[in-house]
Design a protein around this motif. Structure first.
Motif, PDB file in Angstrom:
ATOM      1  N   SER A  24       0.854  -1.184   0.000  1.00 40.30           N
ATOM      2  CA  SER A  24       0.000   0.000   0.000  1.00 40.30           C
ATOM      3  C   SER A  24       0.890   1.234   0.000  1.00 40.30           C
ATOM      4  N   TYR A  25       0.303   2.375  -0.332  1.00 39.02           N
ATOM      5  CA  TYR A  25       1.052   3.630  -0.299  1.00 39.02           C
ATOM      6  C   TYR A  25       0.133   4.747   0.168  1.00 39.02           C
ATOM      7  N   SER A  26       0.734   5.788   0.708  1.00 38.43           N
ATOM      8  CA  SER A  26      -0.026   6.958   1.148  1.00 38.43           C
ATOM      9  C   SER A  26       0.709   8.213   0.722  1.00 38.43           C
ATOM     10  N   VAL A  27      -0.054   9.267   0.415  1.00 43.06           N
ATOM     11  CA  VAL A  27       0.499  10.533  -0.062  1.00 43.06           C
ATOM     12  C   VAL A  27       0.103  11.630   0.920  1.00 43.06           C
ATOM     13  N   LYS A  37       5.442  10.742  -0.494  1.00 49.20           N
ATOM     14  CA  LYS A  37       4.789   9.448  -0.680  1.00 49.20           C
ATOM     15  C   LYS A  37       5.505   8.410   0.176  1.00 49.20           C
ATOM     16  N   SER A  86       5.940  12.022  -4.970  1.00 45.08           N
ATOM     17  CA  SER A  86       5.164  11.577  -6.119  1.00 45.08           C
ATOM     18  C   SER A  86       5.421  12.503  -7.301  1.00 45.08           C
ATOM     19  N   SER A 129      -4.209   8.328  -2.173  1.00 45.51           N
ATOM     20  CA  SER A 129      -3.525   7.189  -1.562  1.00 45.51           C
ATOM     21  C   SER A 129      -4.258   5.908  -1.917  1.00 45.51           C
ATOM     22  N   SER A 130      -3.589   4.796  -1.790  1.00 42.18           N
ATOM     23  CA  SER A 130      -4.218   3.503  -2.048  1.00 42.18           C
ATOM     24  C   SER A 130      -5.019   3.066  -0.825  1.00 42.18           C
ATOM     25  N   GLN A 132      -5.720   0.874   2.440  1.00 45.31           N
ATOM     26  CA  GLN A 132      -4.781   0.444   3.471  1.00 45.31           C
ATOM     27  C   GLN A 132      -5.335  -0.803   4.165  1.00 45.31           C
TER      28      GLN A 132
END
Length: 454
Positions: A24-27, A37, A86, A129-130, A132
């Protein structure tokens, strides 16, 4: 992303016992260098050494690779926390790796696709973000027992989340497990089956986020694309092993299959802490016909576990900077042993959040001391008011000045304060207070309650 792909290809020929991946990723918000990111890249193998070989060719000293948990002799899960900026573009990568453990659905070489979209979203005016989530690498159930596995998935952007099994080219051989059914709401269901279906199965899923309204995505060149509620934005892999064990003497929870007891938080509970504080979660379980031996977890980096006796566990989480403001999924199961057989409880997951409280140089205007039911004073403050005529009052935080309640419990405030406060918080939420209220311990016997600014 290129560095990850090269690493995967360099070691793809290695022989290993693979147990899955969750990515997963978060911004974050815009900073001078762009949008920060953070990647959460967790891999599972039959040993921690294999995890280190995957991430850093065996030597992970000085690298942001953390042990999540291990079940000795079975699996180890580690996470790589990556950071960068990003670039307002989309990325996809199909990765191949080592062999899965031997499995019933005949899947050998591992493979998974990562797709993320970092274009600027018109609804939030930043890259999204994706979803989680997480899961332990090995979920097991006796062949004669019904079991539902409810994944807990959150989305920082408030998107609609849907799950499905992976399909080609997201994997090479994509045969789903015949003993599991998967709903779009991310729930897996297992029904009793015969002994011929016992054994391990590979589970390869995709979790995708869909906007709740039509939005426009804009890349770094100004090129735009419209996404409707039927169009996914990001797509992340969830892979793990599901094992059907020999039949249990009984499927009644609390006999052979461990049953959770209070004050264990309920599945889906939201638990918050200040970004500078350590969170403790008490987990208790019983199995009258088996011995509860351990708790297995998958959660954010920094979670530790301890046991104070059979069926009594404490999970402790100290947030790091990249955790602030995000709902982090923490999942756990309790295992029990009886006559050489292993039994797992239900998979239970909660959301833990580290809340940032910025400091202020404006002192409170008044201080009030109120008596409580045990005749010990509680000191509370009210927010300052503006001294400018006709100015809009500073809303500030809202405060509950006094909480007159009688609580009867066998828990100790000295050793179980975090559990008591979580229980009080859940009750206050049921009574209508906001879901993001925070509790603060004022003394060894008193709890103060605050509500956030409107």
């Amino acid at each position: 992303m290129l560095s990850f792909v090269l690493l995967l290809l360099l070691i793809s020929g290695a022989q290993a016992s693979y147990y899955g991946v969750v990515y997963s990723y978060s911004v974050g918000d815009f900073q001078s260098g762009g949008y920060p990111k953070t990647d959460d890249y967790r891999m599972s193998f039959s040993s921690c050494e294999e995890c280190d070989s995957w991430f850093c060719r065996g030597d992970c000293s000085g690298m942001p690779v953390y042990l999540i948990d291990e079940s000795r002799g079975e699996w180890c899960q580690k996470v790589h926390i990556g950071s960068g900026s990003s670039s307002l573009n989309t990325y996809s990568s199909v990765n191949s790796g080592p062999n899965w453990i031997e499995n019933i659905n005949g899947i050998g070489l591992s493979g998974f696709e990562v797709h993320f979209d970092l274009r600027n979203r018109s609804d939030i005016n930043k890259p999204g973000s994706s979803p989680q989530t997480t899961i332990i690498p090995l979920v097991r159930v006796p062949s004669n027992c019904q079991r539902n596995i409810n994944l807990l998935v959150s989305d920082p952007d408030g998107d609609d989340i849907r799950c499905r099994y992976a399909v080609y080219p997201e994997c090479d051989i994509c045969t789903p497990p015949s003993v599991l059914s998967l709903s779009s709401s991310c729930s897996l269901s297992f029904s009793p089956t015969n002994s011929s279906n016992e054994g391990p199965y590979v589970v390869r899923m995709r979790v995708e986020d869909f906007p709740r309204q039509t939005i426009t995505l804009t890349d770094s060149s100004g090129v735009q694309e419209v996404k409707t509620t039927s169009d996914s934005i990001s797509s992340i892999p969830i892979q793990f092993v599901f094992r059907v064990d020999p039949a249990a003497p009984s499927c009644t929870e609390g006999e052979y299959l461990p049953r959770f007891l209070p004050p264990t938080p309920e599945h889906g509970a939201q638990i918050s802490t200040n970004d500078s504080e350590t969170l403790e979660i008490i987990v208790r379980a019983e199995a009258t016909q088996a011995e509860t031996t351990e708790i297995l977890i998958s959660g954010p980096a920094g979670v530790t576990k301890s046991s104070s006796g059979s069926g009594n566990f404490t999970l402790t989480w100290t947030p790091v900077a990249s955790d602030i403001g995000l709902n982090k999924t923490l999942c756990f199961v309790v295992q029990a042993n009886s006559s050489g057989s292993v039994y797992q409880s239900d998979l239970r997951c909660v959301l833990v959040t580290a809340v940032s409280h910025p400091s202020t140089t404006t002192p409170p205007s008044t201080t009030t001391t109120l008596p409580t039911t045990n005749n010990q004073p509680t000191t509370t403050t009210t927010p300052p008011r503006s001294s400018t005529p006709n100015a809009t009052p500073d809303p500030g935080p809202n405060y509950v000045l006094a909480l007159d309640a009688m609580i009867s419990t066998t828990l100790s405030m000295e050793t179980d304060s975090a559990t008591i406060m979580n229980l009080i918080k859940e009750e206050l939420k049921r009574q209508g207070l906001p879901s993001d209220i925070t509790l603060k311990l004022l003394s060894s016997r008193l709890v103060g309650v605050t509500t956030p600014a409107p």
